[in-house]
Design a protein around this motif. Structure first.
Motif, PDB file in Angstrom:
ATOM      1  N   HIS A  49      63.592   9.100  20.897  1.00 20.51           N
ATOM      2  CA  HIS A  49      64.933  10.546  20.495  1.00 20.51           C
ATOM      3  C   HIS A  49      65.907  10.563  19.418  1.00 20.51           C
ATOM      4  O   HIS A  49      66.381  11.314  19.168  1.00 20.51           O
ATOM      5  CB  HIS A  49      65.759  11.210  21.865  1.00 20.51           C
ATOM      6  CG  HIS A  49      64.558  11.214  22.651  1.00 20.51           C
ATOM      7  ND1 HIS A  49      64.204  11.238  24.067  1.00 20.51           N
ATOM      8  CD2 HIS A  49      63.345  12.154  22.342  1.00 20.51           C
ATOM      9  CE1 HIS A  49      63.699  11.896  24.998  1.00 20.51           C
ATOM     10  NE2 HIS A  49      62.408  12.169  23.690  1.00 20.51           N
ATOM     11  N   GLN A  50      66.221   9.398  19.161  1.00 18.04           N
ATOM     12  CA  GLN A  50      66.638   8.594  18.436  1.00 18.04           C
ATOM     13  C   GLN A  50      66.740   9.357  17.225  1.00 18.04           C
ATOM     14  O   GLN A  50      67.358   9.130  15.856  1.00 18.04           O
ATOM     15  CB  GLN A  50      66.772   7.371  18.139  1.00 18.04           C
ATOM     16  CG  GLN A  50      68.051   6.899  17.274  1.00 18.04           C
ATOM     17  CD  GLN A  50      67.640   6.395  15.834  1.00 18.04           C
ATOM     18  OE1 GLN A  50      66.196   6.301  15.421  1.00 18.04           O
ATOM     19  NE2 GLN A  50      68.370   6.681  14.673  1.00 18.04           N
ATOM     20  N   ILE A  52      65.990  11.955  15.840  1.00 19.98           N
ATOM     21  CA  ILE A  52      66.727  13.547  15.422  1.00 19.98           C
ATOM     22  C   ILE A  52      67.320  13.116  14.392  1.00 19.98           C
ATOM     23  O   ILE A  52      68.024  13.657  13.860  1.00 19.98           O
ATOM     24  CB  ILE A  52      67.078  14.187  17.083  1.00 19.98           C
ATOM     25  CG1 ILE A  52      65.806  14.382  17.619  1.00 19.98           C
ATOM     26  CG2 ILE A  52      67.946  15.171  16.795  1.00 19.98           C
ATOM     27  CD1 ILE A  52      65.714  15.584  19.229  1.00 19.98           C
ATOM     28  N   HIS A  56      69.582  15.338  12.054  1.00 24.49           N
ATOM     29  CA  HIS A  56      71.198  16.634  12.213  1.00 24.49           C
ATOM     30  C   HIS A  56      72.428  15.739  12.082  1.00 24.49           C
ATOM     31  O   HIS A  56      73.134  16.453  11.362  1.00 24.49           O
ATOM     32  CB  HIS A  56      71.379  15.661  13.788  1.00 24.49           C
ATOM     33  CG  HIS A  56      72.310  15.921  14.813  1.00 24.49           C
ATOM     34  ND1 HIS A  56      72.981  17.615  15.230  1.00 24.49           N
ATOM     35  CD2 HIS A  56      73.711  15.461  14.624  1.00 24.49           C
ATOM     36  CE1 HIS A  56      73.758  17.037  16.002  1.00 24.49           C
ATOM     37  NE2 HIS A  56      74.138  16.551  15.542  1.00 24.49           N
ATOM     38  N   SER A 106      69.416  20.487  16.727  1.00 26.43           N
ATOM     39  CA  SER A 106      69.082  19.919  16.556  1.00 26.43           C
ATOM     40  C   SER A 106      70.121  18.880  17.500  1.00 26.43           C
ATOM     41  O   SER A 106      69.540  18.449  18.189  1.00 26.43           O
ATOM     42  CB  SER A 106      69.543  18.953  15.420  1.00 26.43           C
ATOM     43  OG  SER A 106      70.290  19.077  15.069  1.00 26.43           O
ATOM     44  N   TRP A 110      68.749  17.188  20.474  1.00 27.33           N
ATOM     45  CA  TRP A 110      68.957  15.625  21.237  1.00 27.33           C
ATOM     46  C   TRP A 110      69.615  15.393  22.411  1.00 27.33           C
ATOM     47  O   TRP A 110      69.389  14.620  23.517  1.00 27.33           O
ATOM     48  CB  TRP A 110      69.886  15.398  19.773  1.00 27.33           C
ATOM     49  CG  TRP A 110      69.923  13.497  19.594  1.00 27.33           C
ATOM     50  CD1 TRP A 110      69.475  13.137  20.192  1.00 27.33           C
ATOM     51  CD2 TRP A 110      70.443  13.497  18.444  1.00 27.33           C
ATOM     52  NE1 TRP A 110      69.085  12.073  20.140  1.00 27.33           N
ATOM     53  CE2 TRP A 110      70.002  11.810  18.865  1.00 27.33           C
ATOM     54  CE3 TRP A 110      72.005  13.457  17.593  1.00 27.33           C
ATOM     55  CZ2 TRP A 110      70.965  10.622  18.028  1.00 27.33           C
ATOM     56  CZ3 TRP A 110      71.872  12.566  17.251  1.00 27.33           C
ATOM     57  CH2 TRP A 110      71.771  11.113  17.440  1.00 27.33           C
TER      58      TRP A 110
ATOM     59  N   VAL C  13      61.541  16.080  19.661  1.00 31.21           N
ATOM     60  CA  VAL C  13      61.654  15.370  18.443  1.00 31.21           C
ATOM     61  C   VAL C  13      60.938  16.592  17.369  1.00 31.21           C
ATOM     62  O   VAL C  13      61.223  16.973  15.671  1.00 31.21           O
ATOM     63  CB  VAL C  13      60.813  14.216  18.258  1.00 31.21           C
ATOM     64  CG1 VAL C  13      61.242  13.754  16.934  1.00 31.21           C
ATOM     65  CG2 VAL C  13      62.088  13.359  18.542  1.00 31.21           C
TER      66      VAL C  13
END
Lengths: 239, 228, 54
Positions: A49-50, A52, A56, A106, A110, C13
């Protein structure tokens, strides 16, 4: 009004340059995506997930940069009355809206897996960005509803300046509000990025800036052409 | 009429007097504001009483939302009236400093909002059965009224020349006024809960800072807003 | 709220990347089309002007 017809040759060069820039932009986006999705290591806490982050944060930079441009261009327009500043302000406001929209969704997408919530009213950045989005939507509505003349340009310049001045105050008051009402959530876990994160970030920043500049170029062209169209229509009294 | 241009405070006073005189004769703005705010409170009462057991927790929000929208009505009227009756053109043709027009508009609207609140607070106390007549509320109301008027006056003035002023005024003004509403609602809530000044004093300061910044910025730009 | 941090489903994502590209390139496409329309209009008008002048 700029020199409208520089002959076919300059137009051809213009098109070529534009195509070149577009192609480079496209490649940059591919590189950035590769760097951030494939090459960058998985972050320990947030995992996939990081990633994103690479969309962002660059777009958040761009968003805040574009409202700064709106602010400066609006001041320049009010003092010089040169329509070129007004065009710049309008283009940047549109870019600001586009990038702020991406930042908002986003961020939300996130937040859902990482914070466990789509939205958090206790995060000053989130709320400020939303307020910013609202102000510049109002700004663009004002522009699209009004006739395209000096009056509308002046009116929207004032709103553009006030909107920019409002951003830090909003941020600060929401921050303080949160500080006093500790809601049962969540501090963002984006800490100081390491170099493995920094490089893909820089690539993404470059790539999306290029896309935004591309949008800006086309947008500016439209403004110029529609000005030209207006002049031609006016010259011939065509309604 | 003397030939020399009056000092700025005299200009402001004359314009302010003019606004009050119009209001005194027509009794238009203030009446509309009070009735409108009252209606808002009644609507809030009906829409929230059933679900929120204690309406008292909603009072700060209800108060400031009705003040905000009432001020919207008043500002809209104030500038479109000048526009319709060509007063703005008349004033523009005199050597009056645009800054004094701005100050007089802010002053008038602030006074109207204060008057509205003087009427509204006892009514809320009676209708919602909870006393909100605290002396500490005065500074909060004051900074809030100035903030709403300072930003409201310039936005209304800029929009007065456009076609879509009625629709766009709240759309543009509400996000700009968010810090004021946030601060005032929080501070009012703290006062109603009888908390000490340390719990809300900084909110009054923040809204005061907002007032200063926006008054200065708007004052600097107001001549752009009304020139034609 | 019961989503755990170790839930590494990458769907979010993908959605973010897809939406971002959609917005950016969709907007670019829209602009390019608009530009083309205006250019054609200008060209048409110029043609009309030339034919009336001659």
């Amino acid at each position: 009004m700029d020199k409208s017809s520089n002959g076919k040759r300059s137009k051809a060069i213009d098109v070529n340059r534009f195509t070149l820039f577009g192609a480079v932009t496209f490649i940059l986006v591919l590189v950035a995506t590769y760097m951030s999705l494939v090459a960058a290591p998985l972050e320990a806490v947030q995992g996939v997930h990081q990633k994103i982050f690479y969309i962002h944060v660059p777009l958040a930079f761009i968003a805040y940069a574009s409202i700064t441009v709106v602010f400066i261009a609006s001041i320049a327009f009010l003092t010089t009355k040169n329509p070129k500043w007004d065009r710049l302000a309008r283009t940047s406001a549109e870019i600001g809206i586009i990038s702020t929209t991406i930042v908002l969704f986003s961020g939300s997408l996130w937040g859902r897996p990482v914070w466990g919530a789509w939205w958090s009213w206790s995060d000053a950045r989130l709320v400020t960005t939303l307020v910013m989005w609202l102000i510049y939507m109002g700004y663009l509505m004002l522009r699209s509803l009004g006739e395209s003349n000096n009056q509308t340009a002046k009116v929207s310049s004032i709103i553009g300046i006030l909107g920019f001045v409002n951003v830090p105050i909003t941020y600060f008051s929401v921050y303080l509000w949160t500080y006093l009402h500790p809601l049962p959530t969540l501090q963002s876990s984006t800490e100081r990025p390491e170099s493995s994160i920094l490089m893909p970030f820089l690539w993404s920043f470059l790539a999306y800036s290029a896309v935004i500049i591309l949008i800006g170029i086309v947008r500016n062209k439209i403004e110029k052409s529609s000005d030209e169209l207006e002049t031609i229509k006016k010259q011939n009294q065509i309604r | 009429m003397s030939k020399s241009i009056p000092r700025i405070d005299q200009q402001v006073f004359r314009l302010f007097y003019r606004e009050l005189l119009i209001e005194f004769r027509a009794k238009e703005q203030l009446t509309t504001m009070v009735i409108f705010a009252l209606t808002t409170i009644i609507i809030f009462q009906f829409s929230f009483e059933m679900r929120a057991g204690n309406i008292k927790v909603l009072i700060p929000g209800v108060l400031w939302i009705s003040v905000f929208f009432a001020s919207m009505l008043s500002l809209n009227r104030s500038f479109s009236r000048d526009q319709e009756e060509n007063t703005s053109r008349g004033i523009a043709s005199t050597p009056i400093d645009p800054l004094s027009i701005y100050i007089s508009k802010v002053l008038t609207n602030t006074i109207f909002l204060c008057a509205l609140e003087v009427i509204l607070l006892p009514i809320i106390t009676v209708l919602l059965n909870s006393s909100i007549l605290y002396i500490n509320l005065i500074p909060v109301l004051l900074v809030g009224n100035i903030g709403v008027s300072a930003t409201g006056a310039i936005v209304a003035a800029t929009l007065a020349n456009t076609k879509s002023r009625e629709t766009l005024l709240p759309v543009i003004l509400l996000p700009l006024l968010l810090p004021v509403l946030l601060g005032c609602i929080t501070a009012t809530g703290a006062i109603i809960d009888e908390q000490p000044i340390t719990k809300y004093g900084h909110w009054v300061q923040i809204v005061a800072i907002y007032d200063i910044i926006f008054t200065l910025a708007s004052g600097l730009m107001f001549h752009f807003a009304i020139e034609n | 709220m019961e989503q755990s941090i170790t839930d590494f489903n990458p769907i979010y994502v993908y959605v973010v990347y897809a939406l971002t590209w959609l917005v950016l390139f969709g907007y670019l496409y829209y602009l390019a089309k608009k530009q083309k329309t205006i250019e054609t209009q200008i060209q048409d008008l110029k043609n009309i002007m030339e034919s009336t002048e001659s």
